[in-house]
Motif scaffolding. Structure first.
Motif, PDB file in Angstrom:
ATOM      1  N   ALA A 119       9.006   0.247   9.351  1.00 14.48           N
ATOM      2  CA  ALA A 119       8.225   0.543   8.104  1.00 14.48           C
ATOM      3  C   ALA A 119       9.411   0.645   7.391  1.00 14.48           C
ATOM      4  N   ASP A 120      10.607   1.291   7.938  1.00 17.30           N
ATOM      5  CA  ASP A 120      11.775   1.771   6.760  1.00 17.30           C
ATOM      6  C   ASP A 120      12.380   0.714   6.185  1.00 17.30           C
ATOM      7  N   GLN A 121      12.591  -0.414   7.437  1.00 19.03           N
ATOM      8  CA  GLN A 121      12.577  -1.288   6.933  1.00 19.03           C
ATOM      9  C   GLN A 121      11.651  -2.394   6.078  1.00 19.03           C
ATOM     10  N   LEU A 122      10.668  -2.354   5.925  1.00 24.02           N
ATOM     11  CA  LEU A 122       9.721  -3.333   5.745  1.00 24.02           C
ATOM     12  C   LEU A 122      10.060  -3.373   4.040  1.00 24.02           C
ATOM     13  N   TYR A 123      10.003  -1.714   3.433  1.00 26.47           N
ATOM     14  CA  TYR A 123       9.674  -0.944   2.537  1.00 26.47           C
ATOM     15  C   TYR A 123      11.029  -1.075   1.470  1.00 26.47           C
ATOM     16  N   LYS A 124      12.398  -1.064   2.314  1.00 23.44           N
ATOM     17  CA  LYS A 124      13.554  -1.480   1.812  1.00 23.44           C
ATOM     18  C   LYS A 124      13.766  -2.844   1.636  1.00 23.44           C
ATOM     19  N   GLN A 125      13.328  -3.851   1.729  1.00 27.22           N
ATOM     20  CA  GLN A 125      12.495  -5.731   2.125  1.00 27.22           C
ATOM     21  C   GLN A 125      11.545  -5.429   0.828  1.00 27.22           C
ATOM     22  N   LYS A 126      11.070  -4.566   0.430  1.00 28.21           N
ATOM     23  CA  LYS A 126      10.148  -4.213  -0.675  1.00 28.21           C
ATOM     24  C   LYS A 126       8.613  -5.382  -0.234  1.00 28.21           C
ATOM     25  N   ILE A 127       8.548  -5.061   1.245  1.00 29.20           N
ATOM     26  CA  ILE A 127       7.288  -6.097   1.918  1.00 29.20           C
ATOM     27  C   ILE A 127       5.975  -4.454   2.150  1.00 29.20           C
ATOM     28  N   ARG A 129       4.813  -1.284  -0.219  1.00 25.16           N
ATOM     29  CA  ARG A 129       5.519  -0.973  -1.495  1.00 25.16           C
ATOM     30  C   ARG A 129       4.601   0.169  -1.615  1.00 25.16           C
ATOM     31  N   GLY A 130       4.718   1.011  -3.038  1.00 23.16           N
ATOM     32  CA  GLY A 130       4.118   2.548  -3.202  1.00 23.16           C
ATOM     33  C   GLY A 130       4.436   3.588  -2.445  1.00 23.16           C
ATOM     34  N   PHE A 131       3.679   4.251  -2.089  1.00 25.45           N
ATOM     35  CA  PHE A 131       4.030   6.013  -1.513  1.00 25.45           C
ATOM     36  C   PHE A 131       4.015   5.586   0.354  1.00 25.45           C
ATOM     37  N   CYS A 132       5.202   6.105   0.795  1.00 28.77           N
ATOM     38  CA  CYS A 132       5.491   6.030   2.439  1.00 28.77           C
ATOM     39  C   CYS A 132       6.279   6.862   2.343  1.00 28.77           C
ATOM     40  N   HIS A 133       5.249   7.886   3.997  1.00 25.35           N
ATOM     41  CA  HIS A 133       5.944   9.369   4.330  1.00 25.35           C
ATOM     42  C   HIS A 133       6.182   8.928   5.598  1.00 25.35           C
ATOM     43  N   LEU A 134       7.697   9.150   6.181  1.00 23.13           N
ATOM     44  CA  LEU A 134       7.699   8.874   7.573  1.00 23.13           C
ATOM     45  C   LEU A 134       7.858  10.232   8.765  1.00 23.13           C
ATOM     46  N   TYR A 135       7.806   9.496   9.679  1.00 22.82           N
ATOM     47  CA  TYR A 135       7.527  11.222  10.860  1.00 22.82           C
ATOM     48  C   TYR A 135       8.560  11.066  11.716  1.00 22.82           C
ATOM     49  N   ASP A 136       9.660  10.238  11.303  1.00 23.29           N
ATOM     50  CA  ASP A 136      10.777  10.211  12.457  1.00 23.29           C
ATOM     51  C   ASP A 136      10.906  11.566  13.024  1.00 23.29           C
ATOM     52  N   GLU A 178      -1.930  -2.670   7.756  1.00 21.55           N
ATOM     53  CA  GLU A 178      -2.723  -1.290   6.815  1.00 21.55           C
ATOM     54  C   GLU A 178      -0.887  -0.381   5.752  1.00 21.55           C
ATOM     55  N   LEU A 179      -0.424  -0.610   6.223  1.00 19.09           N
ATOM     56  CA  LEU A 179       1.199  -0.393   4.799  1.00 19.09           C
ATOM     57  C   LEU A 179       1.520  -1.595   4.034  1.00 19.09           C
ATOM     58  N   THR A 180       1.282  -2.827   4.697  1.00 17.18           N
ATOM     59  CA  THR A 180       1.303  -4.385   3.977  1.00 17.18           C
ATOM     60  C   THR A 180       0.298  -4.802   3.389  1.00 17.18           C
ATOM     61  N   GLY A 181      -0.766  -4.542   3.264  1.00 20.79           N
ATOM     62  CA  GLY A 181      -2.019  -4.323   2.698  1.00 20.79           C
ATOM     63  C   GLY A 181      -2.642  -5.314   3.161  1.00 20.79           C
ATOM     64  N   SER A 334       9.938  10.643   1.100  1.00 21.85           N
ATOM     65  CA  SER A 334       9.289   9.642   1.332  1.00 21.85           C
ATOM     66  C   SER A 334       9.840   8.533   1.206  1.00 21.85           C
ATOM     67  N   MET A 335       9.993   7.450   0.735  1.00 22.25           N
ATOM     68  CA  MET A 335      11.010   7.335   1.098  1.00 22.25           C
ATOM     69  C   MET A 335      11.749   6.114  -0.414  1.00 22.25           C
TER      70      MET A 335
END
Length: 431
Positions: A119-127, A129-136, A178-181, A334-335
């Motif tokens: 999810a971190d990788q996809l967010y940085k690729q702008k795939i 978007r919006g809020f994203c809070h990771l659990y690692d 769901e994260l990518t809509g 968040s990201m």
């Protein structure tokens, strides 16, 4: 090592004319000893003897293949004592772990870790978007809690919800979609990172602390229906100072609701350390008149035993209980938060090296002969493959069409018109 074995085995095959397929050092030594024996003067007598692995050299060892029967099926571990509030006794100081449980806990925690890193990788690729809070970093909390309650019990949490969505039964494919809509997401691509749901799982809530009164309401429903179920109501240290938390405590205590209030204390509310945000950081005592316990949230066995204890407390009709899980998140809040402006990289690395929940479980199992390094490596490869396949789906599945925008406003209602951005824009809602 494997390539060297293959080279020597092939050479021996050409010399002897026999099929030599040594997979380990010990098998290769056996094949070599046979060849030497067959080419020596006493070969006929020696060749008739049974093949035996060579004796290990003094102070050394020979690697041999292991079967499942070689592993310890169950072991007992010492776990950290919980700090108690208004309790005469707490969870046990020892925890039993079967080999099957250990492998399952490892797989689940590692799956959550890999999913969040993707999810971190996809967010940085702008795939994404919006809020994203990771659990690692906090995986032991979700996995330990799930191991301590029943699938029919209820759980509600805040917006750092991906891990709980997975432990409650939703696939990685549906979570990433769901994260990518995308249409194949768990909420059909319309909920995003903070709004995922499953049977007996109520999200994923985007308003800080708002899930806590809802959790008390779910516990009230359990009590009203008399189904002997409990509700695990989670929130973070950043929400712990809100008035609605204490209102929920009060009502739950008055009505003796079967509610486990759990504060996941990951040491920082957004970018503010707990010491700077709270006059008292003993979150397990915040219920005052409600019993509480503080737990090592980086140890999956500690979390499991404490959750079992808390669930038994609630099912016995003693009312609510407060748990504080001392844990740590590796990513920022968040990201959009790099996570190193209010803490050092050295601090993060120290937690990773000394208290990582996945490494801790793995080391316990290896030390007690409950699994092999090869098993964990194989599992890691399988997990990576599953996450990559889920990623392919999450990036190729179509987005939901516009005509589905207003669907599912109500759970069971005849189709109705919904006003759009102006009176002439009419949309339809289907349950």
């Amino acid at each position: 090592m494997k390539s060297m074995l293959a080279i020597i085995s092939n050479a021996l095959c050409r010399i002897t004319g026999k099929n030599v397929g040594a997979q380990t050092v010990s098998e290769l030594l056996i094949d070599l000893s046979e060849y030497v024996s067959l080419t020596s003067p006493t070969a006929p007598a020696f060749a008739q003897t049974q093949r035996q692995p060579p004796k290990p050299p003094p102070g050394g060892r020979v690697v041999v293949a292991r079967s499942f029967a070689d592993f310890t099926p169950q072991a007992t571990f010492d776990i950290k004592k919980c700090d108690l509030h208004r309790l005469e006794e707490g969870p046990p100081l020892k925890a039993e772990l079967t080999r099957e449980q250990g492998l399952q806990y490892y797989r689940t925690m590692q799956m959550v870790r890999r999913m969040e890193l993707k999810a971190d990788q996809l967010y940085k690729q702008k795939i994404i978007r919006g809020f994203c809070h990771l659990y690692d970093g906090q995986e032991a909390c979700a996995v330990g809690i799930e191991a301590g309650i029943n699938p029919t019990d209820h759980l509600i949490t805040a917006y750092r919800a991906h891990g709980y969505t997975y432990t409650r039964g939703v696939s990685v494919k549906e979570i990433l979609a769901e994260l990518t809509g995308r249409k194949g997401g768990v909420a059909k691509g319309k909920g995003g990172s903070m709004h995922m749901y499953a049977p007996h799982f109520y999200g994923g809530n985007g308003i800080v602390g708002a899930q806590v009164p809802l959790g008390a309401g779910i516990a009230l429903a359990c009590q009203y229906q008399g189904n002997n179920q409990v509700c695990v109501t989670l929130y973070g240290d950043g929400a712990a100072n809100q008035g609605q938390i204490f209102e929920s405590y009060n009502m739950a205590a008055l009505w003796k609701l079967p509610c486990i209030f759990i504060c996941e204390n990951n040491q920082y509310g957004m970018g503010t350390s707990v010491e700077r945000a709270a006059a008292s950081t003993d979150y397990y005592k915040r219920g005052d008149y409600i019993p509480g316990l503080r737990v090592d949230g980086m140890d999956v066995l500690c979390v499991r035993e404490a959750t079992k204890f808390a669930a038994d407390h609630c099912r016995a009709g003693k009312g609510p209980i407060v748990m504080e899980l001392q844990t740590y998140r590796y990513h920022g809040h968040s990201m959009s938060d790099p996570g190193v402006s209010y803490r050092t990289r050295e601090e993060i690395q120290e937690v990773r090296s000394k208290s990582d929940p996945i490494s801790m479980l793995k080391e316990r199992m290896l030390t007690n002969n409950m699994a092999s390094v090869e098993e964990f490596k194989k599992m890691d490869v399988e997990i990576r493959k599953e996450v990559e396949e889920a990623t392919l789906f999450a990036t190729s599945d179509p987005e939901p069409p516009l005509d589905e925008l207003c669907n599912h406003i109500f759970s069971n209602n005849p189709p109705l018109e919904v006003r759009g951005t102006h009176p002439w824009s009419k949309l339809k809602s289907v349950s």
